[in-house]
Design an enzyme around this catalytic site. Sequence first.
Site, PDB file in Angstrom:
ATOM      1  N   GLU A 113      -3.590-117.842 -49.257  1.00 40.29           N
ATOM      2  CA  GLU A 113      -4.581-117.057 -48.521  1.00 40.29           C
ATOM      3  C   GLU A 113      -3.850-115.840 -47.954  1.00 40.29           C
ATOM      4  O   GLU A 113      -2.950-115.971 -47.129  1.00 40.29           O
ATOM      5  CB  GLU A 113      -5.183-117.897 -47.396  1.00 40.29           C
ATOM      6  CG  GLU A 113      -5.800-119.220 -47.843  1.00 40.29           C
ATOM      7  CD  GLU A 113      -7.178-119.062 -48.445  1.00 40.29           C
ATOM      8  OE1 GLU A 113      -7.774-117.973 -48.282  1.00 40.29           O
ATOM      9  OE2 GLU A 113      -7.679-120.021 -49.061  1.00 40.29           O
ATOM     10  N   GLU A 119      44.968-150.244 -61.106  1.00 41.68           N
ATOM     11  CA  GLU A 119      45.914-149.493 -61.948  1.00 41.68           C
ATOM     12  C   GLU A 119      46.529-148.422 -61.065  1.00 41.68           C
ATOM     13  O   GLU A 119      45.993-147.316 -60.919  1.00 41.68           O
ATOM     14  CB  GLU A 119      45.187-148.921 -63.166  1.00 41.68           C
ATOM     15  CG  GLU A 119      44.594-150.033 -64.046  1.00 41.68           C
ATOM     16  CD  GLU A 119      43.702-149.527 -65.172  1.00 41.68           C
ATOM     17  OE1 GLU A 119      43.691-148.304 -65.414  1.00 41.68           O
ATOM     18  OE2 GLU A 119      43.003-150.351 -65.794  1.00 41.68           O
ATOM     19  N   HIS A 126      45.482-143.831 -66.115  1.00 38.20           N
ATOM     20  CA  HIS A 126      45.193-145.266 -66.047  1.00 38.20           C
ATOM     21  C   HIS A 126      46.486-146.069 -66.221  1.00 38.20           C
ATOM     22  O   HIS A 126      47.581-145.522 -66.257  1.00 38.20           O
ATOM     23  CB  HIS A 126      44.197-145.641 -67.149  1.00 38.20           C
ATOM     24  CG  HIS A 126      42.787-145.257 -66.847  1.00 38.20           C
ATOM     25  ND1 HIS A 126      41.802-146.163 -66.558  1.00 38.20           N
ATOM     26  CD2 HIS A 126      42.202-144.031 -66.776  1.00 38.20           C
ATOM     27  CE1 HIS A 126      40.658-145.535 -66.328  1.00 38.20           C
ATOM     28  NE2 HIS A 126      40.872-144.232 -66.458  1.00 38.20           N
ATOM     29  N   HIS A 157      -6.140-116.048 -52.763  1.00 32.78           N
ATOM     30  CA  HIS A 157      -7.434-116.072 -52.074  1.00 32.78           C
ATOM     31  C   HIS A 157      -7.369-115.215 -50.812  1.00 32.78           C
ATOM     32  O   HIS A 157      -6.356-114.587 -50.502  1.00 32.78           O
ATOM     33  CB  HIS A 157      -7.806-117.515 -51.714  1.00 32.78           C
ATOM     34  CG  HIS A 157      -8.321-118.314 -52.869  1.00 32.78           C
ATOM     35  ND1 HIS A 157      -9.618-118.756 -52.964  1.00 32.78           N
ATOM     36  CD2 HIS A 157      -7.701-118.753 -53.998  1.00 32.78           C
ATOM     37  CE1 HIS A 157      -9.782-119.440 -54.097  1.00 32.78           C
ATOM     38  NE2 HIS A 157      -8.621-119.457 -54.742  1.00 32.78           N
ATOM     39  N   GLU A 216      47.415-143.650 -70.363  1.00 35.67           N
ATOM     40  CA  GLU A 216      47.811-144.968 -69.879  1.00 35.67           C
ATOM     41  C   GLU A 216      49.311-144.901 -69.605  1.00 35.67           C
ATOM     42  O   GLU A 216      50.108-144.649 -70.516  1.00 35.67           O
ATOM     43  CB  GLU A 216      47.504-146.036 -70.928  1.00 35.67           C
ATOM     44  CG  GLU A 216      46.055-146.066 -71.401  1.00 35.67           C
ATOM     45  CD  GLU A 216      45.151-146.820 -70.444  1.00 35.67           C
ATOM     46  OE1 GLU A 216      45.684-147.514 -69.556  1.00 35.67           O
ATOM     47  OE2 GLU A 216      43.912-146.719 -70.593  1.00 35.67           O
ATOM     48  N   HIS A 251      40.497-147.107 -61.869  1.00 36.60           N
ATOM     49  CA  HIS A 251      40.493-148.558 -61.727  1.00 36.60           C
ATOM     50  C   HIS A 251      41.458-148.884 -60.592  1.00 36.60           C
ATOM     51  O   HIS A 251      42.655-148.583 -60.671  1.00 36.60           O
ATOM     52  CB  HIS A 251      40.915-149.239 -63.023  1.00 36.60           C
ATOM     53  CG  HIS A 251      39.900-149.082 -64.120  1.00 36.60           C
ATOM     54  ND1 HIS A 251      40.245-148.935 -65.443  1.00 36.60           N
ATOM     55  CD2 HIS A 251      38.553-149.030 -64.076  1.00 36.60           C
ATOM     56  CE1 HIS A 251      39.143-148.811 -66.173  1.00 36.60           C
ATOM     57  NE2 HIS A 251      38.109-148.864 -65.367  1.00 36.60           N
ATOM     58  N   GLU A 301     -13.201-112.199 -52.403  1.00 35.85           N
ATOM     59  CA  GLU A 301     -11.854-112.250 -51.829  1.00 35.85           C
ATOM     60  C   GLU A 301     -10.969-111.364 -52.701  1.00 35.85           C
ATOM     61  O   GLU A 301     -10.471-111.786 -53.744  1.00 35.85           O
ATOM     62  CB  GLU A 301     -11.369-113.692 -51.764  1.00 35.85           C
ATOM     63  CG  GLU A 301     -12.250-114.565 -50.863  1.00 35.85           C
ATOM     64  CD  GLU A 301     -11.918-116.048 -50.925  1.00 35.85           C
ATOM     65  OE1 GLU A 301     -10.876-116.404 -51.501  1.00 35.85           O
ATOM     66  OE2 GLU A 301     -12.713-116.863 -50.397  1.00 35.85           O
ATOM     67  N   HIS A 326     -12.636-116.232 -56.124  1.00 33.27           N
ATOM     68  CA  HIS A 326     -13.852-115.975 -55.358  1.00 33.27           C
ATOM     69  C   HIS A 326     -14.054-114.466 -55.361  1.00 33.27           C
ATOM     70  O   HIS A 326     -13.197-113.708 -54.878  1.00 33.27           O
ATOM     71  CB  HIS A 326     -13.723-116.512 -53.934  1.00 33.27           C
ATOM     72  CG  HIS A 326     -13.697-118.004 -53.859  1.00 33.27           C
ATOM     73  ND1 HIS A 326     -12.965-118.713 -52.935  1.00 33.27           N
ATOM     74  CD2 HIS A 326     -14.327-118.937 -54.628  1.00 33.27           C
ATOM     75  CE1 HIS A 326     -13.142-120.009 -53.120  1.00 33.27           C
ATOM     76  NE2 HIS A 326     -13.964-120.171 -54.147  1.00 33.27           N
TER      77      HIS A 326
END
Length: 1360
Positions: free
Chosen positions: A745, A116, A223, A654, A316, A113, A551, A548
């Site tokens: 590929e 502070e 703080h 592929h 604090e 803060h 392939e 495929h």
Amino acid sequence: MVQICKDLLTTVKLRVPLFAFLLPLVVSFGDGRLHLIRSASTEETAETYDKYYDYVHLSERLQSLAHKYPHIANLSSIGQSVEGRELWVMRITVDPNNDTPGKPKFKYVGNMHGDETVSRQVLVYLVEYLLTKYGKEPQISDLVNTTDIYIMPSMNPDGFEKSKEGDCSGNTDGRINAKKKDLNRSFPDQYDGTTVDPESIPEVLAVIRWIQEKKFVLSGNLHGGTVVASYPFDDSVSHLQSNHYSRSEDDRLFRYLALAYAQKHPVMKTGEPNCPDDLSETFQDGITNGAQWYDVAGGMQDYNYVYGNCMEITMELSCCKYPPASELKKEWNLNRESLLAYMEKVHIGVRGFVKDAVSGAALGDASIMVAGIHHNLTSAKYGDYYRLLLPGTYNITAVAPRYLPTTFNSVQVIEGKATELNFTLVPLVNEVALTTTTVPSTNHSDVSATNSSNSSQTLVVPPEGDKNSPPVLPPVHQPIQPQEFRHHSYADMELFLRKYNSEFPAITYLYSIGHSAQGRELYVMVISDNPRVHEHGEPEFKYVANMHGNEVVGRELVLNLIEYLCRNYGTDSEVTRLVNSTRIHIMPSMNPDGYEAASEGDKDDKGRNNSNNFDLNRNFPDQFFTNTEPRQPETIVVMNWLKNIPFVLSANLHGGSLVVNYPFDDGKDGLSHYSKSPDDAVFQQVARAYSQENPLMHKGHPCEDLYPEEYFQDGITNGAQWYAVTGGMQDWNYINTNCFEVTIEQGCVKFPSAKELPKYWEQNRRALLQFIHQVHTGVKGTVSNFDDGMGIPNATISVEKIDHNITTALTGDYWRLLIPGTYLITASAHGYKPLTIYATASNNRAEVVDFRLRRLYSDSTSESSGSKPTQNPSEKELHSLITELSIGQGLDQLVHSAGTENSFRYQNSKDLSAFLTGLKLNFPNITFLHSLGQSVEYRTIWALEISNKPKEAEQSEPKIRFVAGIHGNAPVGTELLLEFAAFLCINYGKNPAITKLINETRIFIVPSINPDGREQAVEKQCTSTRGMTNANGKDLDKNFFGNASQRVVEPEPETRAMMNFILNKGFTLSVALDGGSLVATYPYDKPVQTVANEDTLKYLASVYANNHPKMHLGDTGCSKNGQTGNAQDGVMRAAERQSHMGSMKDFSMDFGHCPEITVYTGCCLFPPVDHLPTLWAENKKALLSMLVEVHKGVRGVVRDKSGKPIAGTMIVLNKEVKVFTSEGGYFHALLAPGSHSIEAIADGYQHQHQTFVVSSYEAANFIVIEFDMDNKIFGLPREFVVASAAASMTALVVTACIIWCVCAAKSNRQKDGFHRLRQHRDDYDDEIRLNSMGSKKSLLANEFQDESESDEETLYANKI
């Protein structure tokens, strides 16, 4: 370079997405590579303790100190504030530019803060004190030598610049950052998640990254505003404003740490801050639980503990937030000893290393678990860990994925220096090809203390006598490369897979996902340390090749990969790590039929398509266009496969080019241009991971001889930009599953000669491995229930600004691929409060981000609490069973464990009666045969009841109805239900799950509603309508009408029998089986614009479809019946399929108050008898799932305050669905998962309102609704109405008396006039009589006749 970095960091405040680019810079700064911005020659001046340092002077002071003490100090910035100020951190330790394993990290953060300010100055003083006293004072020297100290004087430098000296109460805007955000309310909260826009809190994001990267052990957040040490938790789930102690798992430890600070502070330890604004405020011993003081959601100290591996408290320091500078010397003196004493606590508890027992490698992110404390910490990157503990005796366990856990019992922790406890975890390596020695269990701290009794686990151990040395590996060797390269025919490939599965059973599992069009198996080889099952937290990866058929390079490469992984497992560290951490699925051939048609060296497309001549990579459902091609067998089984396993990453291999192609493959217009997916950046990253490891691909010129102009930058391309593909597999993966898939590929020649194969292996070997590594990037974790820790399946993981969600697997684990950067990630699930947190993804591993979701608890708006009664053991057992069968492999295991011998045949009416009678005679204790009525031709319509008490009414048990044969020409459902009945009866008392389901459910099976039609139907007639109607030619599914106004003629006898059955039994769910399609439909059949409770009805249908191996794919695919098209997830509203009135489904909904779904089991209405075993196998699991589903939703009892049940109470769900309580006051309704409302209405009682949550994997909520008498009349309190009525009656009586008196007096005065009138009575009688009769006729005939009266009513009036 420094200026460039600074300019880049400045843009953080403008665009959060740039974090992905800036993260490497921030990390490097954290390592000390951000050096001095100002001149390094700045002279240090002596500290005077009488002034505040603004940002400029603070920077100069810190830079000067870092320059003067470079051997122990390094200044860096972890980020910038909103206004571009650096968030300075001074690192103080020996060799501050490098990490030293075994040295715990500590941090102080001040000035969070901005107003502070004491903490800001005190931490500057602390930096100077540590640096100047090092080597002079033993306490300081020891701290710096043994601790990695990080000090951030100001987390909110912008706020400080706005604050004013002397402002004790914080009346300026200095508390918040420049975007007006309170930084200590902006961290992800364990109860509320993240609620702040990340772009407004760059300071918080920087600190979060810092915390996650450094893995601090202990921390203090400084703080001002009072004098106290506050410890977690800072808030609670209830968020009560104050006085609510929110206890963490380490509550005792936190109290100890807070006291360590407070007891050294002369004022704090008194517990009496004596702050002017609250002189009466006291804190016992100067410490407090955060939430007990006041509730803070989104605080930093809780974030450190819950998400950051770090213990943090908040100090604090002063009553005045910004005291005069003259007070600074005093504040430093008050806090100096406390600051030092608290830092020393980083060395308490236990500490050590976690290492691999075989290789000795450090194991980062191993969990350190302390029995009795349900809060785990994890080891850092060097395997080092630090677990702060109070003195005592503990059992401590180290756990890491794919390693055997190790536990040390009775570990003594003493005051002061930490106990050293080293863990060496044994990897789960079964029977590897090493010369090894089995190590017995031992309590030695450097060897695993536990071992598995169920498997032969091995590791390499040091020579005898050298017990303190860690295990070592054999001499370094090169990975074993594949030795044989050839083209594998289908038979050859099959033998190859069987061979390696046989040789390496511990890490391989061979299975088939189905068959090709010509009946060949579609094999998949799994390679993993536990290959048969999905392990929680382990990602699923796949390679699919030879889609495929011509392939072939990918087909041979993955066979080489199988050999490589198997033969190098246990000897090669990379292979062993991949196999241990990943479940790798490899499908060598998706199109084996096409391969057999192709030939080596062919350059045409022979064999590309499957045997039905369809391109499989154009055969999947497409997101932009309707695919009208018939779905092929290979496509169907692959879709089913992908929906059943939570794949994370995939590649489709592929040939024909040399490039990695990523989604999308097409766009809305079908043209070739870049079609970007939401995860375009991720796809580019994983695509490059492959291409960069291929020596040719990454150059971007794939096939210069064939396509000289073609170029792909970095060897990757967007699919649609290359050319548009509709119906491709990679897009379907991404859109319909959690899986990210690319298409690779692998060569310009589709079917090269065998002698070329070694070259392809060498080019792709590293790339294949590197791509698998990509499954371990991004974020991963578990979404679990906050209360019991149980994983939540099907929870949604969403990433802000990326419009693509993924879902958790069956045990709640998830993996979300992301490029490096900081993200806002949300986990949500039906019935739970969503949780959002920040997460930072790195580039070399998956960051663990777990979510613990809290249930949406019931909120009653009435005085009724809706209490849930305590479950008895039987109810607990049922709840456990429902959960077990709803997640994981529970239903599959039940299907496989509860088998019966069966011999299928079609049974006519006589055979059916005999079969049911046989079940009754053989299983008299659990069956009862009901005659519902007779058909037109006097055949009996039977209903078989299956229950543990079939002759007794069990009002609290759900009732489910299975019905078939409403159309006599579709008898498959009849045969399935007969087999289902036999299956249940035979397994009763043998299979615990079946037994429990029967004991807790009343099951009614009506195999044939239309026995007359069945007698007319003919086998093998897939489309014939013969037998569809009853003997009167009536379609029974168009004959169910609920009231006389709808019915033109009397219902058919079969219809009447079913209507009475539906109305009299109070069913919870009904499942009707029919034929002629492959889809599950839900109400209504009649055309309606909106369907009440449609989410629930659709959900019920989807449960059946999802448990059917084909139906959930959504391909109705009955072209011979003229029923082509897709039904999303295999479900549709009945009216969309074929709209009509008078259906049994609609009658059940409207008059039976019971949802009914109709399942169409197959395209052929009356298939050959030899199809029945397959149909039974396909529907068995789905039918069982309905028995499980009927126990979900919501159930309960309605009673008055005396406990008397109230029958006939109307239960209104979600303000639209009505059910009624039975004689015992019970009700049960099925609902889709999520939050719902319930309203109970009964005459003479107050209405009751509640909300509740339904889970997809838990048994129904049980709600008790207790009614109060309705004390209101006309909406007003009964007492008020009675008093008002009494007062009104009194006033009326008084008024009547007054009127009587007045009239009596007036009558006396007019007596003479009336006497004279009576004398002339006879003269007026006739006239009065005529006038009165005429006016009466006019009054009745005209003046009060309503226009809506019927002719009959008007005639009656005129006759009066």
